[in-house]
Design a protein around this motif. Structure first.
Motif, PDB file in Angstrom:
ATOM      1  N   GLY A 191       0.946  -1.215   0.064  1.00 30.73           N
ATOM      2  CA  GLY A 191      -0.009  -0.078   0.291  1.00 30.73           C
ATOM      3  C   GLY A 191       0.820   1.187  -0.163  1.00 30.73           C
ATOM      4  O   GLY A 191       2.182   1.400   0.384  1.00 30.73           O
ATOM      5  N   LYS A 192      -0.060   2.275   0.062  1.00 26.15           N
ATOM      6  CA  LYS A 192       1.139   3.755  -0.183  1.00 26.15           C
ATOM      7  C   LYS A 192       1.799   4.139   1.053  1.00 26.15           C
ATOM      8  O   LYS A 192       2.530   4.531   1.045  1.00 26.15           O
ATOM      9  N   SER A 193       0.990   3.819   2.148  1.00 29.19           N
ATOM     10  CA  SER A 193       1.441   4.007   3.337  1.00 29.19           C
ATOM     11  C   SER A 193       2.621   2.962   3.744  1.00 29.19           C
ATOM     12  O   SER A 193       3.726   3.460   4.396  1.00 29.19           O
ATOM     13  N   GLY A 194       2.716   1.716   3.294  1.00 27.46           N
ATOM     14  CA  GLY A 194       3.729   0.803   3.486  1.00 27.46           C
ATOM     15  C   GLY A 194       5.046   1.222   2.744  1.00 27.46           C
ATOM     16  O   GLY A 194       6.129   0.956   2.968  1.00 27.46           O
ATOM     17  N   ILE A 195       4.539   1.724   1.528  1.00 28.95           N
ATOM     18  CA  ILE A 195       5.847   2.138   0.714  1.00 28.95           C
ATOM     19  C   ILE A 195       6.467   3.214   1.382  1.00 28.95           C
ATOM     20  O   ILE A 195       7.884   3.531   1.208  1.00 28.95           O
ATOM     21  N   ALA A 196       5.787   4.436   1.717  1.00 30.52           N
ATOM     22  CA  ALA A 196       6.241   5.254   2.505  1.00 30.52           C
ATOM     23  C   ALA A 196       7.210   4.978   3.405  1.00 30.52           C
ATOM     24  O   ALA A 196       8.370   5.329   3.680  1.00 30.52           O
ATOM     25  N   ASN A 197       6.688   3.942   4.265  1.00 24.55           N
ATOM     26  CA  ASN A 197       7.418   3.456   5.465  1.00 24.55           C
ATOM     27  C   ASN A 197       8.686   2.890   5.054  1.00 24.55           C
ATOM     28  O   ASN A 197       9.752   3.184   5.846  1.00 24.55           O
ATOM     29  N   ILE A 198       8.744   2.227   3.860  1.00 23.77           N
ATOM     30  CA  ILE A 198      10.014   1.520   3.562  1.00 23.77           C
ATOM     31  C   ILE A 198      10.954   2.661   2.908  1.00 23.77           C
ATOM     32  O   ILE A 198      12.204   2.467   3.310  1.00 23.77           O
ATOM     33  N   LEU A 199      10.703   3.694   2.342  1.00 26.26           N
ATOM     34  CA  LEU A 199      11.612   4.777   1.958  1.00 26.26           C
ATOM     35  C   LEU A 199      12.095   5.411   3.041  1.00 26.26           C
ATOM     36  O   LEU A 199      13.270   5.747   3.098  1.00 26.26           O
ATOM     37  N   ASN A 200      11.203   5.812   4.050  1.00 25.74           N
ATOM     38  CA  ASN A 200      11.385   6.571   5.068  1.00 25.74           C
ATOM     39  C   ASN A 200      12.577   5.664   6.095  1.00 25.74           C
ATOM     40  O   ASN A 200      13.577   6.402   6.498  1.00 25.74           O
ATOM     41  N   GLY A 201      12.314   4.345   6.029  1.00 30.42           N
ATOM     42  CA  GLY A 201      13.261   3.359   6.741  1.00 30.42           C
ATOM     43  C   GLY A 201      14.669   3.208   6.153  1.00 30.42           C
ATOM     44  O   GLY A 201      15.692   3.020   6.891  1.00 30.42           O
ATOM     45  N   ARG A 202      14.774   3.420   4.837  1.00 32.24           N
ATOM     46  CA  ARG A 202      16.185   3.461   4.048  1.00 32.24           C
ATOM     47  C   ARG A 202      16.776   5.077   4.100  1.00 32.24           C
ATOM     48  O   ARG A 202      17.727   5.176   3.543  1.00 32.24           O
ATOM     49  N   GLY A 203      15.877   6.000   4.498  1.00 32.91           N
ATOM     50  CA  GLY A 203      16.403   7.050   4.667  1.00 32.91           C
ATOM     51  C   GLY A 203      16.482   8.135   3.256  1.00 32.91           C
ATOM     52  O   GLY A 203      17.259   9.172   3.007  1.00 32.91           O
ATOM     53  N   VAL A 204      15.507   7.590   2.412  1.00 36.73           N
ATOM     54  CA  VAL A 204      15.299   8.282   1.110  1.00 36.73           C
ATOM     55  C   VAL A 204      14.590   9.541   1.423  1.00 36.73           C
ATOM     56  O   VAL A 204      13.395   9.612   1.847  1.00 36.73           O
ATOM     57  N   LEU A 205      14.932  10.653   0.832  1.00 42.06           N
ATOM     58  CA  LEU A 205      14.473  11.880   0.912  1.00 42.06           C
ATOM     59  C   LEU A 205      13.201  12.155   0.042  1.00 42.06           C
ATOM     60  O   LEU A 205      13.156  11.506  -1.106  1.00 42.06           O
ATOM     61  N   ASN A 206      12.280  12.724   0.571  1.00 41.35           N
ATOM     62  CA  ASN A 206      10.956  12.793  -0.081  1.00 41.35           C
ATOM     63  C   ASN A 206      11.515  13.967  -1.467  1.00 41.35           C
ATOM     64  O   ASN A 206      12.290  14.787  -1.455  1.00 41.35           O
ATOM     65  N   CYS A 217      15.647  26.309  -5.413  1.00 45.51           N
ATOM     66  CA  CYS A 217      14.930  27.108  -4.319  1.00 45.51           C
ATOM     67  C   CYS A 217      13.508  26.599  -4.391  1.00 45.51           C
ATOM     68  O   CYS A 217      12.763  27.505  -4.904  1.00 45.51           O
ATOM     69  N   TYR A 218      13.072  25.443  -4.124  1.00 44.78           N
ATOM     70  CA  TYR A 218      11.765  25.056  -4.484  1.00 44.78           C
ATOM     71  C   TYR A 218      11.120  24.967  -3.112  1.00 44.78           C
ATOM     72  O   TYR A 218      11.375  24.364  -2.097  1.00 44.78           O
ATOM     73  N   VAL A 219       9.882  25.334  -3.115  1.00 43.63           N
ATOM     74  CA  VAL A 219       8.858  25.162  -1.959  1.00 43.63           C
ATOM     75  C   VAL A 219       7.295  24.572  -2.410  1.00 43.63           C
ATOM     76  O   VAL A 219       6.947  25.017  -3.322  1.00 43.63           O
ATOM     77  N   ASN A 220       7.057  23.901  -1.449  1.00 46.13           N
ATOM     78  CA  ASN A 220       5.838  23.099  -1.782  1.00 46.13           C
ATOM     79  C   ASN A 220       4.850  23.583  -0.927  1.00 46.13           C
ATOM     80  O   ASN A 220       4.903  23.375   0.463  1.00 46.13           O
ATOM     81  N   ALA A 221       4.188  24.283  -1.499  1.00 46.46           N
ATOM     82  CA  ALA A 221       2.960  25.254  -0.598  1.00 46.46           C
ATOM     83  C   ALA A 221       2.061  24.332   0.059  1.00 46.46           C
ATOM     84  O   ALA A 221       1.257  24.813   1.087  1.00 46.46           O
ATOM     85  N   ALA A 222       1.660  23.090  -0.390  1.00 48.28           N
ATOM     86  CA  ALA A 222       0.913  22.236   0.198  1.00 48.28           C
ATOM     87  C   ALA A 222       1.604  21.506   1.580  1.00 48.28           C
ATOM     88  O   ALA A 222       0.735  21.005   2.360  1.00 48.28           O
ATOM     89  N   GLN A 223       2.811  21.571   1.724  1.00 47.83           N
ATOM     90  CA  GLN A 223       3.407  21.238   3.009  1.00 47.83           C
ATOM     91  C   GLN A 223       3.630  22.228   3.925  1.00 47.83           C
ATOM     92  O   GLN A 223       3.952  23.319   3.871  1.00 47.83           O
ATOM     93  N   THR A 224       3.414  21.666   5.132  1.00 52.42           N
ATOM     94  CA  THR A 224       3.911  22.590   6.271  1.00 52.42           C
ATOM     95  C   THR A 224       4.785  22.020   7.276  1.00 52.42           C
ATOM     96  O   THR A 224       4.560  20.766   7.852  1.00 52.42           O
ATOM     97  N   GLY A 225       5.950  22.569   7.281  1.00 59.43           N
ATOM     98  CA  GLY A 225       7.216  22.146   7.949  1.00 59.43           C
ATOM     99  C   GLY A 225       7.661  20.665   7.277  1.00 59.43           C
ATOM    100  O   GLY A 225       7.392  19.536   8.039  1.00 59.43           O
ATOM    101  N   ASN A 226       8.398  20.807   6.148  1.00 56.69           N
ATOM    102  CA  ASN A 226       8.743  19.495   5.489  1.00 56.69           C
ATOM    103  C   ASN A 226      10.108  19.030   6.148  1.00 56.69           C
ATOM    104  O   ASN A 226      10.988  19.566   6.525  1.00 56.69           O
ATOM    105  N   THR A 227       9.910  17.677   6.826  1.00 58.29           N
ATOM    106  CA  THR A 227      10.913  16.949   7.557  1.00 58.29           C
ATOM    107  C   THR A 227      11.771  16.241   6.658  1.00 58.29           C
ATOM    108  O   THR A 227      12.634  15.452   6.890  1.00 58.29           O
ATOM    109  N   GLY A 228      11.495  16.086   5.046  1.00 59.47           N
ATOM    110  CA  GLY A 228      12.217  15.005   4.551  1.00 59.47           C
ATOM    111  C   GLY A 228      11.488  13.644   4.356  1.00 59.47           C
ATOM    112  O   GLY A 228      11.800  12.792   3.664  1.00 59.47           O
ATOM    113  N   GLN A 229      10.428  13.476   4.918  1.00 57.21           N
ATOM    114  CA  GLN A 229       9.951  12.392   5.101  1.00 57.21           C
ATOM    115  C   GLN A 229       8.659  11.834   4.069  1.00 57.21           C
ATOM    116  O   GLN A 229       7.920  12.937   3.452  1.00 57.21           O
ATOM    117  N   TRP A 230       8.513  10.713   3.485  1.00 57.48           N
ATOM    118  CA  TRP A 230       7.579  10.408   2.574  1.00 57.48           C
ATOM    119  C   TRP A 230       6.229  10.229   3.547  1.00 57.48           C
ATOM    120  O   TRP A 230       6.298   9.848   4.519  1.00 57.48           O
TER     121      TRP A 230
END
Length: 247
Positions: A191-206, A217-230
């Motif tokens: 699933g999408k959450s499972g894939i996100a967890n796998i990528l985060n576990g390996r330290g892959v940046l979003n 110099c990119y900003v994602n207006a939809a995100q608040t406080g980007n931690t680099g997590q998927w």
């Protein structure tokens, strides 16, 4: 004295208006006057009439908190092309807060007496320019799309711009492998959450943080406080994006 630098780039701007060129000009100007640069705020791929620019709004919030003394822009049009914003901020909020506004190339400076009319004329000209340009820009961009040219300010995650042709995308091998893995995992039942967890576990940046670490110099207006997590949303966006499905 602390100076906040604001830079903006939109699709219709030429190379001379690049974020890099704006930063260099304003950094040199600040150094010449002995001012410390508090922070640089950037908006790429945003019109000067757009009130939802993330960098712009962050600048306004910092101004309200009186975090700096001066706002530096290359030209008044970089800050805004909207006459209402000229009156609201340059002639209203900033003077009330005791913040000096300087547009270097325009010689617009709120500390100079008699300069207000020049700033108002700049505002009107910028607004008229935007109105006249909008139809022409739309026609040019439509033609580029029909010819298969890429017109975005930023490449889609997994791609990068061809250094010899900014309207052509080429594969970014590092990010492309992450995209391929997302599709492989999804086809294998994750699933999408499972894939996100796998990528985060390996330290892959979003995608947002990946672009930033690669100098954009990119900003994602939809995100608040980007931690680099998927998360499931970022994974789902890639799975639905036609840029990856061979259309």
């Amino acid at each position: 004295m602390k100076a906040a630098v604001y830079c903006r780039l939109s699709k219709e701007d030429g190379e001379s208006e690049s974020i890099k060129n704006q930063k260099e000009l304003l950094s040199e100007y600040a150094a010449k006057h002995g001012w410390e640069i508090y922070k640089t705020y950037c908006d790429e791929d945003y019109s000067g009439a757009d009130s939802e620019r993330p960098g712009f709004n962050e600048l306004i919030d910092a101004a309200k908190n009186r975090e700096f003394d001066i706002i530096l822009v290359k030209t008044q049009s970089r800050f805004t092309r909207d006459m209402e914003s000229v009156e609201r901020y340059i002639h209203g909020l900033f003077p009330a807060l005791g913040i000096r506004f300087i547009a270097v190339v325009d010689n617009a400076d709120t500390e100079v007496k008699g300069n207000k009319k020049a700033r108002q004329i700049n505002g009107l000209v910028n607004e008229w320019y935007l109105e006249d340009l909008s139809e022409n820009i739309r026609s040019v961009l439509d033609l580029k799309r029909k010819n298969g040219e890429y017109i975005g300010a930023f490449p889609v995650y997994g791609y990068k711009k061809d250094p010899d042709n900014k309207n052509k995308l080429i594969v970014d091998s590092e990010a492309a492998e992450v995209v391929r893995e997302i599709y492989r995992l999804y086809l294998n039942g994750f699933g999408k959450s499972g894939i996100a967890n796998i990528l985060n576990g390996r330290g892959v940046l979003n995608p947002t943080r990946y672009k930033q670490t690669n100098g954009l110099c990119y900003v994602n207006a939809a995100q608040t406080g980007n931690t680099g997590q998927w998360n499931r949303t970022s994974v789902g966006r890639i799975l639905k994006d036609r840029m990856y499905t061979g259309d």
